[in-house]
Write a protein that holds these residues in place. Structure first.
Motif, short mmCIF file in Angstrom:
data_model
loop_
_atom_site.label_atom_id
_atom_site.label_comp_id
_atom_site.label_asym_id
_atom_site.label_seq_id
_atom_site.Cartn_x
_atom_site.Cartn_y
_atom_site.Cartn_z
N ALA A 122 0.84 -1.20 0.00
CA ALA A 122 0.00 0.00 0.00
C ALA A 122 0.87 1.25 0.00
CB ALA A 122 -0.92 -0.01 1.22
N PHE A 123 1.90 1.27 0.83
CA PHE A 123 2.82 2.42 0.84
C PHE A 123 3.57 2.52 -0.49
CE2 PHE A 123 2.90 2.56 5.65
CZ PHE A 123 2.51 3.88 5.74
N ALA A 124 3.94 1.36 -1.06
CA ALA A 124 4.73 1.34 -2.29
C ALA A 124 3.96 1.88 -3.50
CB ALA A 124 5.23 -0.07 -2.57
N LEU A 125 2.63 1.96 -3.40
CA LEU A 125 1.85 2.55 -4.48
C LEU A 125 2.08 4.05 -4.60
CD1 LEU A 125 -1.61 0.78 -3.99
CD2 LEU A 125 0.02 0.40 -5.85
N PHE A 126 2.50 4.67 -3.50
CA PHE A 126 2.60 6.13 -3.48
C PHE A 126 4.00 6.66 -3.22
CE2 PHE A 126 -1.61 4.83 -1.90
CZ PHE A 126 -2.42 5.45 -2.84
N PHE A 127 4.92 5.76 -2.80
CA PHE A 127 6.27 6.19 -2.45
C PHE A 127 7.31 5.25 -3.06
CE2 PHE A 127 3.43 7.49 0.98
CZ PHE A 127 3.73 8.84 1.10
N PRO A 128 8.56 5.72 -3.24
CA PRO A 128 9.64 4.82 -3.66
C PRO A 128 9.79 3.69 -2.65
CG PRO A 128 10.34 7.11 -3.81
CD PRO A 128 9.01 7.12 -3.10
N VAL A 129 10.33 2.56 -3.09
CA VAL A 129 10.39 1.36 -2.26
C VAL A 129 11.15 1.61 -0.96
CG1 VAL A 129 11.25 -1.01 -2.11
CG2 VAL A 129 10.16 -0.22 -4.20
N ASP A 130 12.30 2.32 -1.02
CA ASP A 130 13.08 2.54 0.20
C ASP A 130 12.30 3.37 1.22
OD1 ASP A 130 13.20 4.76 -1.43
OD2 ASP A 130 15.29 5.22 -0.97
#
Length: 257
Positions: free
Chosen positions: A31-39
């Protein structure tokens, strides 16, 4: 959009994983990775995950079986470092296959296949009647901690193995949840100490407001999970764990998580 999707995932996942003992990070990271870079997504997930476990600890600490927590948790901590060390050596050496689905590349690795098979093996103990009442002697807990910690360091998937062992050592539902929480907190503290350097590198990209909203949503999920646990039996919890382990194992084996 992220202020809607991520809090909903955090709330539902934390409520469900209150019983299973694993899965919040697995569900929240994508869910976070949909909106932010993976790191950045990894850092955000780690912060919410740790905060959530700390809150659960406050709610359930009186039910912790410290003997089992230490028998399992200390080997898990030690072997997580070994797994993390090996991960650095074989990160790209164990990829068996790759495939693309909807434009995203998924990798099937040897380690994920091994962990998936182990998880399905343990889940069968809850689904096959002849095996259901079988319990692991406490002398096997250090082995469970070693496996959980090692594969946690190697692939990041330690919670499911931990729950698989703890459901078979004769704990009450309250003790199962509480003991799993303190072990998870121990692992989180260890991981956060490693993640701190990475988090400090991306601190300018962290969305503090979203972290607060997601953490509060996870707290709400834990609160309601804690209320519901009084109404269900250990048998129900074991079935929830078995179902989630199988779903998780299939997704892991196909490289989805």
């Amino acid at each position: 959009m992220e202020y809607i999707l991520i809090p909903i995932v955090a709330l539902l996942a934390s409520a469900l994983t209150f019983f299973s003992g694993f899965g919040l990070g697995t569900l929240l990271l994508p869910a976070f990775a949909l909106f932010f870079p993976v790191d950045v997504a990894i850092a955000l997930t780690a912060i919410v995950h740790f905060s959530n476990n700390a809150f659960k600890f406050v709610l359930v600490k009186k039910h912790i079986n410290w003997k089992i927590a230490l028998q399992f948790g200390i080997p898990a901590l030690l072997f997580s470092f070994l797994g993390a060390f090996l991960l650095d050596k074989i990160t790209h050496a164990n990829i068996l296959s790759e495939y693309t689905l909807n434009g995203k590349v998924f990798q099937i690795t040897l380690m994920k296949i091994i962990v998936a098979l182990l998880l399905i093996f343990f889940a069968l103990f809850e689904l096959i009647p002849k095996l259901k009442n079988l319990q692991f002697p406490e002398k096997h807990l250090p082995l469970g901690g070693m496996l959980s910690g090692f594969f946690g360091g190697l692939s990041g998937h330690q919670g499911a193995l931990r729950s698989a062992f703890l459901t078979k050592v004769g704990l009450s539902k309250e003790a199962f949840i509480a003991t799993g929480v303190i072990i998870a907190c121990m692992i989180d503290i260890s991981r956060m100490s490693v993640y701190f350097a990475n988090i400090s590198k991306v601190k300018d990209a962290l969305n503090l407001n979203l972290i607060i909203v997601a953490t509060l949503s996870a707290f709400i999920g834990v609160y309601f999970g804690n209320k519901l646990v009084k109404k269900i039996t250990i048998d129900t919890i074991q079935k929830i764990v078995a179902f989630m382990i199988i779903v998780f194992a299939i997704a892991l084996g196909f490289g989805i998580v």
